[in-house]
Scaffold this motif. Structure first.
Motif: not given
Length: 383
Positions: A307-310, A323-324, A328-334, A338-351
């Motif tokens: 998230v810090a990079r974004l 950033i807080s 909050q917005i990212l954690l509440n959007d389906s 997100m990673t368990e610690d809420g510090l990064a967005v998780v994306l599938a490596e394949a497109e």
């Protein structure tokens, strides 16, 4: 007259209003005698205006064209920073309705010449005495220009009740200004061809500026004499639902963008034919540009975008404010993993072939909107 002026005279009048808006940035504008809403359709793109209204006695002509004022998909994909509400009324400009009070700018473009002279005093009382806007723009034909118009006999339009010379218009405007506390500037659009500049502009314009303070009125609001024909509220970033949708879309876009670039750079390093020492030096140099908390990394078959990079993406930062709030917005959007610690967005490596499109299900409702409208503007001597 369409071919007599370039650009056409009606467009010159509209452009005069638009230039006024750019300079003075009114937040609330009402167009009296809005007719087919052609001026309003141009003004709505200047998003410093938050309330845009139109009034006309002919409901049929408003109903025919009003759907062109509806938001289009771009307005939902790129909502403005401020709200915009558009309202159209059927009513007479000689009647008082409190819903047209409180406007910064009133425009009356080629309208007063359609009024009986006896109604002109009531028009002045409504606009300057009742509405008391900060500024008023009134345009009307200049009778001195008429001999230059080819084929014209009589008035420019069959419904005109009078057409004033410059002296007559200025005498009326100055009297109105003295009575209601306005000063007036005179100008116009549609210059005479060739060297004949003695007749003035084809359309003369008076710009009225209020110079006296507005007194607080404690009178009851009175009956609603106008009929509301159309009302719509455009999406804006002031709406939390719209802001969240746009912010998440921006995050998803930049996440995929950063992931793709990171995978490409990683693949290039793995295929590099240089020595291991050079490869290590290049990798250390590239990674050293970013703080640890901003570096992308793999987790299984996924890529994690901090998230810090974004946050370093200007659009994301400007939309979220801090950033807080972004976390909050990212954690509440389906739509966001997100990673368990809420510090990064998780994306599938394949497109991912499934694109995330903006959801219109929460788009604001509006009155009487049709799917498509063909709008044309015709020019005649009264346009």
């Amino acid at each position: 007259m369409t071919n007599f002026f370039n650009p056409p005279l009606y467009l010159q009048r509209y452009q005069f209003v638009i230039e006024f808006i750019k300079r003075n940035k009114p937040k609330k504008m009402v167009d009296l005698g809005c007719n087919d809403c052609a001026l309003l359709r141009k003004v709505k793109f200047h998003r410093e205006i938050e309330l845009l209204a139109g009034v006309d006695i002919d409901s049929a002509v408003i109903r025919e064209k009003m759907y062109a004022l509806a938001p289009i998909p771009t307005d939902y994909l790129q909502p403005g920073d401020h709200p915009l509400t558009i309202e159209l009324y059927q009513g007479s400009v000689t009647e008082k309705d409190h819903r047209i009070k409180g406007f910064d700018l009133v425009t009356s473009i080629e309208l007063i010449e359609h009024l009986q002279l006896g109604d002109l005093d009531r028009f002045s009382e409504v606009v300057f005495g009742f509405m008391v806007p900060a500024a008023v723009i009134i345009s009307t034909p200049n009778a001195e220009f008429n001999p230059l118009l080819p084929g014209l006999t009589g008035f420019r339009h069959y419904d005109h009740k009078f057409e004033w010379t410059r002296a007559e218009f200025q005498r009326w405007a100055l009297q109105v200004g003295r009575e209601f506390g306005y000063e007036v500037e005179f100008t116009g659009v549609g210059e005479a061809p060739g060297q004949d500049q003695t007749v003035g502009f084809c359309s003369q314009i008076g710009v009225f500026w209020r110079i006296s303070p507005v007194s607080q009125s404690h009178e009851p609001e009175g009956p609603l004499l106008y009929k509301l024909l159309y009302s719509v509220k455009y999406p804006s970033l002031c709406d939390n639902n719209v802001l969240q949708r746009i912010l998440v879309n921006e995050v998803l876009y930049w996440s995929e963008n950063l992931k793709r670039r990171w995978l490409e750079e990683t693949a290039e390093r793995e295929e590099d034919t240089y020595s291991d020492q050079n490869t290590e030096e290049e990798e250390e140099d590239m990674e050293g540009r970013l703080a640890e908390r901003e570096r992308l990394y793999r987790s299984g078959r996924s890529v994690c975008v901090p998230v810090a990079r974004l946050w370093s993406c200007p659009r994301v930062e400007s939309l979220s404010g801090n950033i807080s709030f972004l976390k909050q917005i990212l954690l509440n959007d389906s739509r966001v993993s997100m990673t368990e610690d809420g510090l990064a967005v998780v994306l599938a490596e394949a497109e991912d072939e499934d694109h995330q499109d903006l959801d219109y299900s929460d788009a604001p409702e509006c009155t009487d909107i049709r799917q498509s409208v063909v709008c044309t503007v015709e020019e005649d001597w009264g346009a």
